[in-house]
Design an enzyme around this catalytic site. Sequence first.
Site, PDB file in Angstrom:
ATOM      1  N   SER A  81      67.062  66.549  61.531  1.00 26.45           N
ATOM      2  CA  SER A  81      66.325  66.176  62.745  1.00 26.45           C
ATOM      3  C   SER A  81      66.450  67.255  63.809  1.00 26.45           C
ATOM      4  CB  SER A  81      66.858  64.853  63.302  1.00 26.45           C
ATOM      5  OG  SER A  81      66.752  63.830  62.334  1.00 26.45           O
ATOM      6  N   ASN A  82      67.650  67.824  63.966  1.00 27.33           N
ATOM      7  CA  ASN A  82      67.850  68.866  64.968  1.00 27.33           C
ATOM      8  C   ASN A  82      67.261  70.203  64.538  1.00 27.33           C
ATOM      9  OD1 ASN A  82      69.436  67.818  67.344  1.00 27.33           O
ATOM     10  ND2 ASN A  82      70.607  66.980  65.621  1.00 27.33           N
ATOM     11  N   LYS A 119      75.212  60.323  55.793  1.00 26.43           N
ATOM     12  CA  LYS A 119      75.283  60.618  57.217  1.00 26.43           C
ATOM     13  C   LYS A 119      74.707  59.411  57.946  1.00 26.43           C
ATOM     14  CE  LYS A 119      73.374  63.407  60.961  1.00 26.43           C
ATOM     15  NZ  LYS A 119      72.395  64.424  61.384  1.00 26.43           N
ATOM     16  N   SER A 129      73.862  57.804  61.351  1.00 25.01           N
ATOM     17  CA  SER A 129      73.655  58.119  62.766  1.00 25.01           C
ATOM     18  C   SER A 129      73.314  56.896  63.599  1.00 25.01           C
ATOM     19  CB  SER A 129      72.530  59.158  62.907  1.00 25.01           C
ATOM     20  OG  SER A 129      72.886  60.367  62.298  1.00 25.01           O
ATOM     21  N   GLY A 167      77.275  60.429  62.256  1.00 24.37           N
ATOM     22  CA  GLY A 167      76.114  61.251  62.551  1.00 24.37           C
ATOM     23  C   GLY A 167      76.103  61.818  63.953  1.00 24.37           C
TER      24      GLY A 167
END
Lengths: 300, 300, 300, 300
Positions: free
Chosen positions: D46-47, D165, D167, D190
């Site tokens: 996502s980042n 992960k 989040s 996450g």
Amino acid sequence: MLPLHGIFPPIPTPFDSDESIDFERLRTNLERWVQWPLAGFVIGGSNGEAVALSVDERVEVVARAREHIPRDRLLIAGAGAESTRESIVMAERMAQAGADAVIIVTPHYYGPRLPSGAFIQHYGRIADASSVPVVLYNVPVYTGVDLPAEAVRVLAEHPNIVGIKESGGSVTKIAQMVAETADEFQVLAGSASFFLPALSVGAVGCVPALACVAAQPIFDLWQAYLGAELDQARQLQASLIQPNASVTSRFGVAGLKAALDQIGMYGGPVRSPLQPLSDPDREALAATLRPLLTVSAQSS
Amino acid sequence: MLPLHGIFPPIPTPFDSDESIDFERLRTNLERWVQWPLAGFVIGGSNGEAVALSVDERVEVVARAREHIPRDRLLIAGAGAESTRESIVMAERMAQAGADAVIIVTPHYYGPRLPSGAFIQHYGRIADASSVPVVLYNVPVYTGVDLPAEAVRVLAEHPNIVGIKESGGSVTKIAQMVAETADEFQVLAGSASFFLPALSVGAVGCVPALACVAAQPIFDLWQAYLGAELDQARQLQASLIQPNASVTSRFGVAGLKAALDQIGMYGGPVRSPLQPLSDPDREALAATLRPLLTVSAQSS
Amino acid sequence: MLPLHGIFPPIPTPFDSDESIDFERLRTNLERWVQWPLAGFVIGGSNGEAVALSVDERVEVVARAREHIPRDRLLIAGAGAESTRESIVMAERMAQAGADAVIIVTPHYYGPRLPSGAFIQHYGRIADASSVPVVLYNVPVYTGVDLPAEAVRVLAEHPNIVGIKESGGSVTKIAQMVAETADEFQVLAGSASFFLPALSVGAVGCVPALACVAAQPIFDLWQAYLGAELDQARQLQASLIQPNASVTSRFGVAGLKAALDQIGMYGGPVRSPLQPLSDPDREALAATLRPLLTVSAQSS
Amino acid sequence: MLPLHGIFPPIPTPFDSDESIDFERLRTNLERWVQWPLAGFVIGGSNGEAVALSVDERVEVVARAREHIPRDRLLIAGAGAESTRESIVMAERMAQAGADAVIIVTPHYYGPRLPSGAFIQHYGRIADASSVPVVLYNVPVYTGVDLPAEAVRVLAEHPNIVGIKESGGSVTKIAQMVAETADEFQVLAGSASFFLPALSVGAVGCVPALACVAAQPIFDLWQAYLGAELDQARQLQASLIQPNASVTSRFGVAGLKAALDQIGMYGGPVRSPLQPLSDPDREALAATLRPLLTVSAQSS
């Protein structure tokens, strides 16, 4: 000005048993649909499983569909992507493939982080670049994003943005958008379930999944409203609620495809991770569709 | 059969500066409202700040209001409580205080835990016990609960349940409820913002906060629809969207009260923790109401 | 400074078969609970079905409970109401009835309309007026409201606000509240399901429904954490997850009461519209609790 | 068994001023990051703005990054797509490009329609086909989907699925997943905002955006927990809350990139429709990061 009056079904993408696109089935389906009272088609939208297609597949479906859609019916091609730059590329590819217009779903992965101005910039740039008219597409049930009415008001002034498909279900928002934009900006109801209410506040058309299966009663509803036959319009709207739910909120794309199978057209499988309908669900679907199809057959 | 056709404003409860109920102001407001084209009043609903009143206060407001509401206008009293037993007690007290009907908001504290059957049992028991007719009340924005359409279908068969105030904004759900219930069951739009769309699918009336401030254009919209003057109806609906938002979703009960102050009636303070409008918000409210009030004055 | 370290079960209100309060069963339950390693009790919270009690019932439950709760155990009484003025009245009545502190749930009917400052004003006025210390109570699953951390930071400076019961499940928010407030402000985990994570970021106690049924393993978890026995603490936390879900998110207050019945204490019926557990649900509940109760019996 | 213990920052994709990927900046950033106490990197998450990259861009970023990431650090490549078949293709391309493992975000466009079994089938097929281990990735804030714990329990038994992960921020869910899966299944927090609470219930590592900017205090927190230095761990966790929010929930990817610019690494622009930070937001970001960076500099 591209007129968006009338019924534009968002057609599914036919797959064969190994989930490859079946272009022959696309052709046979279209050959039947073009005989129905439809103003055009939305290709590569949510019901077209566009997110499950590769970029090249999305373009090819449009190119192939165009071969079977006469020029007097609009082909509106889904060209949305998460980034502005990719959306611009897709819009151009779709125009080259024969689309009369492109429909662009709101970017949504970072949706909760996007201010109204981001949508204005996104759609403005795409409309600047696109060689064909742009239709906005708001579908919160899939995207988690609700394109703000104030962004729509600004975007409606762009000469290359001709309308919006609003699937959010708030007829109040549809009324507001119609009220706050010029007559040239055209609002389409995103579902048959609220077509009559949307017409009552100024929508000019509809993009109903249900029209892939039963276009006639939706067309009749539209004509009844235009003729101010309000009782008949209300009864037609009432008859659409349950069948519409079966091919949208209740059973989704798999339900729409199963319904096509049930009426002798081609639905076929969905792409994983979407799941096929269970047998009981198929029966429930058939029971829901039956009254509508009977009426539809009689009236056509 | 208690007819619920027409406009029923949900009136606010007037407080003086120390937040006590100002019954004199209630009287002067009602003396003005009864001159308007209203079918009746909802007293002790969300806009009446019922949740901020004690049980005795809720009853006294109804008893006092009744003194100023002639018998040819309906007084529909809010009698909801979280438990079935308390709701039954409240319904009886409201009937004794002069209510023509009671309106019962969905229980909601445990809302996410309540299956459809719990609502059916709750409302069924209240309707069994009540000496006056019962109106269901669904308002998800406040309760977080959306009374299922299938529960409404069952409850509509109860002889003492005469209708529902649906404030959820889904006109599809309104269409479904109208389609699935007998003609005796009456659906009221819970807001002026979707009154025309609701009429188009079979609603018979409206419970609009905005009617506390401007009843005439809402009444005119209704008449235009009944007369099949669809363009005029649409234009009236369009003119209501922004003013309606100002006294509901945008500024809430404090906005409704400020609007009353602005037209020379009595709004006054809200009970803490509700907060009064800031000065800029008051100006924004006034700007939004102005076009509507001008038109309204001309037409009356 | 009122210390809130340790375990404070939020006890249910026992009803007999006609849904009246059974004060004798309240006594017998309390006589057993006071033998457990509990720092005190929360009376009249969400698990006490406070919203389903009349105001007088709420006060009487506290007065009667006080007779059976020795002075070295805290009685924290639910005194929340939608209006500030009613909350102030309730807090005083609870103090008179013998409460050591009051716990005030966030007002919530108008919750989505309430800015942070409204909560600060609400709780500030109550704390100013209350003769006993005030505990904030945030429980979004029931209220739809999440008390903002910045409001908590401001309120924590009030000398009569001693802590918060945080049931929202965001341990990040718990960490933030601990970090941004003085040591005197005490954060209580609102559920056994995240007690260890909450301890790791500075919570000092817990208000677990599960402790009504099985206090020992929760107490042991606390002691293990204080003794830095991290593996044991983790194993205890793991053992609580499923039993805790059964008496909270999965089966709710009816599940908590059924669990009491299953261990030979008194649970009894819930008030309508809450629904009793079905027989399969009772069995599922029993299966989930069994491992925990076996361990608990061995360790006590 | 691929060990996932430790800190794995999800790195952003550097763009130059025309939004093209700047591979040179990717290299210089990585040359600095590999000197930090990091167990590996997540690339194309996502980042990394993966949704805004073309498929070929996603693969090339991984291939180029691999050149600068030594073999003793894991490269975990984002390979998620909406369809199972496309995800399988992407996983294989990422393995060819040098990924040690792939991380697969939940499909989400049709998320609300997907039953638990659809996720089990989706991930199962990908894991069957993948030549490198698979890490599940649940991030409801972006996807609107919360991968059910019961699906994770089943998937954890697949020999090629090594962890998740998570989040979502529910440490209760993390505790449940750890409790219900074998020791070989590894849960990663996450976000840095709940790393300590996650460790307390059995998480083994973290995928924190904040580690792109300040890895040392996150690493120190981990070591403090492993050493049972609970006070120090708690203080470190407290110090991370606000800086972490600034590069995640508060300012998003644009905030993370601005933070990199502020510490003398390369952040650069985001791809439209993501928006750059305003000047006041940049100052707020810097103010939030300052205490952490000061401490971090001292401790390193």
